[in-house]
Scaffold this motif. Structure first.
Motif, PDB file in Angstrom:
ATOM      1  N   SER A   1       0.991  -1.703  -0.337  1.00 20.57           N
ATOM      2  CA  SER A   1      -0.260  -0.221  -0.090  1.00 20.57           C
ATOM      3  C   SER A   1       0.701   1.240   0.105  1.00 20.57           C
ATOM      4  O   SER A   1       2.119   1.293   0.535  1.00 20.57           O
ATOM      5  CB  SER A   1      -1.500   0.033   1.263  1.00 20.57           C
ATOM      6  OG  SER A   1      -1.933  -0.981   1.080  1.00 20.57           O
ATOM      7  N   LYS A   2       0.348   2.286  -0.495  1.00 22.25           N
ATOM      8  CA  LYS A   2       0.874   3.797  -0.796  1.00 22.25           C
ATOM      9  C   LYS A   2       0.130   4.283  -0.446  1.00 22.25           C
ATOM     10  O   LYS A   2      -0.839   4.422  -1.279  1.00 22.25           O
ATOM     11  CB  LYS A   2       1.992   3.838  -2.133  1.00 22.25           C
ATOM     12  CG  LYS A   2       2.592   5.346  -1.675  1.00 22.25           C
ATOM     13  CD  LYS A   2       3.924   5.767  -0.742  1.00 22.25           C
ATOM     14  CE  LYS A   2       4.639   6.670  -0.336  1.00 22.25           C
ATOM     15  NZ  LYS A   2       5.329   6.714   0.136  1.00 22.25           N
ATOM     16  N   THR A   3       0.126   4.805   0.752  1.00 17.35           N
ATOM     17  CA  THR A   3      -0.697   6.613   0.758  1.00 17.35           C
ATOM     18  C   THR A   3      -0.303   8.213   0.518  1.00 17.35           C
ATOM     19  O   THR A   3       0.876   8.086   0.636  1.00 17.35           O
ATOM     20  CB  THR A   3      -1.430   6.601   1.686  1.00 17.35           C
ATOM     21  OG1 THR A   3      -0.828   6.527   3.044  1.00 17.35           O
ATOM     22  CG2 THR A   3      -2.400   5.117   2.214  1.00 17.35           C
ATOM     23  N   TYR A   4      -0.551   8.836  -0.729  1.00 16.95           N
ATOM     24  CA  TYR A   4      -0.628  10.315  -0.185  1.00 16.95           C
ATOM     25  C   TYR A   4      -1.806  11.617   0.359  1.00 16.95           C
ATOM     26  O   TYR A   4      -3.120  11.008  -0.379  1.00 16.95           O
ATOM     27  CB  TYR A   4      -0.109  10.644  -1.676  1.00 16.95           C
ATOM     28  CG  TYR A   4       0.809  10.411  -1.737  1.00 16.95           C
ATOM     29  CD1 TYR A   4       1.897  10.223  -1.854  1.00 16.95           C
ATOM     30  CD2 TYR A   4       0.779   9.001  -3.168  1.00 16.95           C
ATOM     31  CE1 TYR A   4       3.372  10.080  -3.004  1.00 16.95           C
ATOM     32  CE2 TYR A   4       1.493   8.415  -3.465  1.00 16.95           C
ATOM     33  CZ  TYR A   4       3.376   8.702  -4.062  1.00 16.95           C
ATOM     34  OH  TYR A   4       4.289   7.957  -4.402  1.00 16.95           O
TER      35      TYR A   4
ATOM     36  N   SER B   1      -5.007   9.723   1.311  1.00 18.34           N
ATOM     37  CA  SER B   1      -5.584   8.461   0.275  1.00 18.34           C
ATOM     38  C   SER B   1      -4.890   7.635  -0.261  1.00 18.34           C
ATOM     39  O   SER B   1      -3.800   7.850  -0.579  1.00 18.34           O
ATOM     40  CB  SER B   1      -5.696   9.452  -1.415  1.00 18.34           C
ATOM     41  OG  SER B   1      -6.847   9.049  -2.242  1.00 18.34           O
ATOM     42  N   HIS B   2      -5.513   5.991  -0.666  1.00 20.35           N
ATOM     43  CA  HIS B   2      -4.887   5.392  -1.446  1.00 20.35           C
ATOM     44  C   HIS B   2      -4.381   5.336  -2.422  1.00 20.35           C
ATOM     45  O   HIS B   2      -5.073   5.711  -3.007  1.00 20.35           O
ATOM     46  CB  HIS B   2      -4.926   3.766  -0.599  1.00 20.35           C
ATOM     47  CG  HIS B   2      -5.219   3.292   0.201  1.00 20.35           C
ATOM     48  ND1 HIS B   2      -6.316   3.346   1.269  1.00 20.35           N
ATOM     49  CD2 HIS B   2      -3.738   2.487   1.026  1.00 20.35           C
ATOM     50  CE1 HIS B   2      -5.654   2.623   1.886  1.00 20.35           C
ATOM     51  NE2 HIS B   2      -4.587   2.447   2.335  1.00 20.35           N
ATOM     52  N   SER B   3      -3.192   5.772  -3.344  1.00 23.10           N
ATOM     53  CA  SER B   3      -2.418   5.410  -4.201  1.00 23.10           C
ATOM     54  C   SER B   3      -2.880   3.939  -4.514  1.00 23.10           C
ATOM     55  O   SER B   3      -2.487   3.234  -5.705  1.00 23.10           O
ATOM     56  CB  SER B   3      -0.899   5.900  -4.542  1.00 23.10           C
ATOM     57  OG  SER B   3      -1.074   5.912  -6.178  1.00 23.10           O
ATOM     58  N   VAL B   4      -2.280   3.320  -4.085  1.00 26.35           N
ATOM     59  CA  VAL B   4      -2.098   2.054  -4.009  1.00 26.35           C
ATOM     60  C   VAL B   4      -2.884   1.154  -2.638  1.00 26.35           C
ATOM     61  O   VAL B   4      -1.936   1.491  -1.667  1.00 26.35           O
ATOM     62  CB  VAL B   4      -0.638   1.367  -4.316  1.00 26.35           C
ATOM     63  CG1 VAL B   4      -0.989  -0.759  -4.245  1.00 26.35           C
ATOM     64  CG2 VAL B   4      -0.022   1.842  -5.154  1.00 26.35           C
ATOM     65  N   ASN B   5      -3.335  -0.178  -2.978  1.00 31.59           N
ATOM     66  CA  ASN B   5      -4.373   0.002  -1.945  1.00 31.59           C
ATOM     67  C   ASN B   5      -4.531  -1.878  -1.738  1.00 31.59           C
ATOM     68  O   ASN B   5      -5.578  -2.327  -2.696  1.00 31.59           O
ATOM     69  CB  ASN B   5      -5.415   0.195  -1.784  1.00 31.59           C
ATOM     70  CG  ASN B   5      -6.235  -0.259  -0.218  1.00 31.59           C
ATOM     71  OD1 ASN B   5      -6.668  -0.885   0.977  1.00 31.59           O
ATOM     72  ND2 ASN B   5      -7.787   0.414   0.069  1.00 31.59           N
ATOM     73  N   LYS B   6      -3.520  -2.389  -0.513  1.00 27.38           N
ATOM     74  CA  LYS B   6      -3.380  -3.700   0.119  1.00 27.38           C
ATOM     75  C   LYS B   6      -2.845  -4.487  -1.430  1.00 27.38           C
ATOM     76  O   LYS B   6      -4.055  -5.703  -2.246  1.00 27.38           O
ATOM     77  CB  LYS B   6      -4.295  -3.981   0.613  1.00 27.38           C
ATOM     78  CG  LYS B   6      -4.569  -4.050   2.011  1.00 27.38           C
ATOM     79  CD  LYS B   6      -5.802  -3.402   2.949  1.00 27.38           C
ATOM     80  CE  LYS B   6      -5.557  -3.150   4.569  1.00 27.38           C
ATOM     81  NZ  LYS B   6      -3.933  -3.244   4.910  1.00 27.38           N
ATOM     82  N   VAL B   7      -2.285  -4.510  -2.237  1.00 23.69           N
ATOM     83  CA  VAL B   7      -1.990  -5.682  -3.545  1.00 23.69           C
ATOM     84  C   VAL B   7      -1.391  -6.115  -3.805  1.00 23.69           C
ATOM     85  O   VAL B   7      -0.030  -6.520  -2.411  1.00 23.69           O
ATOM     86  CB  VAL B   7      -1.353  -4.734  -4.645  1.00 23.69           C
ATOM     87  CG1 VAL B   7      -0.935  -5.192  -6.106  1.00 23.69           C
ATOM     88  CG2 VAL B   7      -2.445  -2.769  -4.795  1.00 23.69           C
ATOM     89  N   ASN B   8      -1.546  -7.456  -4.001  1.00 24.70           N
ATOM     90  CA  ASN B   8      -0.769  -8.985  -3.414  1.00 24.70           C
ATOM     91  C   ASN B   8      -0.722  -9.330  -5.099  1.00 24.70           C
ATOM     92  O   ASN B   8      -1.511  -9.745  -5.228  1.00 24.70           O
ATOM     93  CB  ASN B   8      -1.902 -10.350  -2.982  1.00 24.70           C
ATOM     94  CG  ASN B   8      -1.980  -8.595  -1.727  1.00 24.70           C
ATOM     95  OD1 ASN B   8      -1.447  -8.842  -0.566  1.00 24.70           O
ATOM     96  ND2 ASN B   8      -3.039  -9.329  -0.668  1.00 24.70           N
TER      97      ASN B   8
END
Length: 312
Positions: free
Chosen positions: A20-23, A26-33
């Motif tokens: 995950s990556k937040t800015y 807000s999530h730019s990437v959200n719990k990606v497997n």
């Protein structure tokens, strides 16, 4: 299926867990497997702003994740980054080069920085078909040639993993075709696993062996192209002047059509059933003006998954 099973017995080349990556909250990437296995051309597909580039930058250690773990070649990226990057080539967003230097000289700089064999330069120039332009200044290259130079730089160490971010972005059809054929040759001829992102559905459809679909930072699908397309159903549409009356008639005969855009839609009808429906309608004074077969393409599947009629 045997090949897929064989690949699955080994650890993935790339593996993320709840990445995950937040800015600004807000999530730019959200719990990606994510899982990319050896020998695959993995197409990372999604609209602009979906989180593709952010994910790839995290895989290369260019951005620190807010949450989650990354393993490459079975090793934790944070603990083994130099070792992992020595076996990884990448082209993110756009190629970096010195415009006043020739293609050969640009590669020479990279070769010396990475302490690689000099012979690799001519080898990668041949792979990307720039050997006849190696003494031309990079500023004088066409956009397609610049992309190929960027790929040559990424290939210089002959990595196990090649990460490409929108490698055909901005190219004309001829340039797109050249890059496509180049990418397809790399796993076969050099054993390189490829992870590439794109918003061009047609490109992923033609090039990838596996695909991940991301939208609004969430991974919606991951698997082989065959598994993505296996759920496709051929539909048959009948166009008539009175679809409501046609529907009522066909319901009495045991058919369950749906009406879409004033046409009667059926899933996977055999040819004899198409003929029978047509005859039933005509005999009851409902002329059929058109019969069409529809197959979903990757764009249709994408829109079904995201539930959004949005432009890529």
């Amino acid at each position: 299926m045997e090949l897929i099973s064989l690949i699955r017995t080994s650890f993935p080349i790339v593996e993320t867990h709840n990445l995950s990556k937040t800015y600004g909250g807000s999530h730019s990437v959200n719990k990606v497997n994510l899982e990319v296995h050896a020998g695959q051309i993995f197409g990372f597909l999604g609209p602009n702003g979906a989180g593709k580039t952010t994910t790839l930058k995290m895989l290369l250690g260019l951005i620190k994740p807010t949450e989650g773990k990354i393993k490459v070649f079975g090793k934790d990226l944070e603990a083994h980054r130099p070792e992992i990057l020595n076996q990884t080539g990448s082209l993110i967003e756009s190629p970096s080069y010195y415009g006043h230097l020739t293609g050969y000289e640009n590669l020479k700089v990279m070769q010396r920085l990475r302490s690689l064999p000099s012979k690799n330069i001519d080898h990668v120039l041949k792979i990307v078909r720039l050997e006849n332009h190696k003494h031309k200044k990079a500023d004088q290259y066409s956009l397609g040639m610049k992309q190929r130079l960027g790929i040559a730089m990424a290939l210089l160490p002959f990595p196990k993993l090649l990460i490409l971010d929108e490698p055909t972005n901005g190219l004309d059809p001829a340039g797109i075709g050249e890059i496509r054929e180049l990418i397809k040759s790399l796993p076969r001829e050099y054993g390189i696993t490829i992870l590439l992102s794109s918003h061009l559905l047609s490109e992923i459809e033609q090039i990838a062996t596996s695909v991940g679909i991301i939208n609004d930072g969430k991974l919606l699908f991951q698997g082989t192209m065959e598994s993505l397309q296996s759920g496709n159903k051929t539909t048959i549409s009948f166009k008539t002047a009175d679809p409501a009356r046609a529907e009522d008639l066909l319901l009495t005969q045991g058919y369950l059509p749906t009406i879409k855009a004033k046409q009667l839609m059926f899933n996977q009808l055999a040819d004899e059933e198409v003929s029978r429906i047509n005859r039933l309608l005509v005999e009851q004074g409902i002329p059929v003006t058109r019969i069409e077969e529809h197959n979903k393409n990757l764009e249709d599947i994408f829109l079904d998954l995201t539930g959004k009629e949005r432009s890529l």
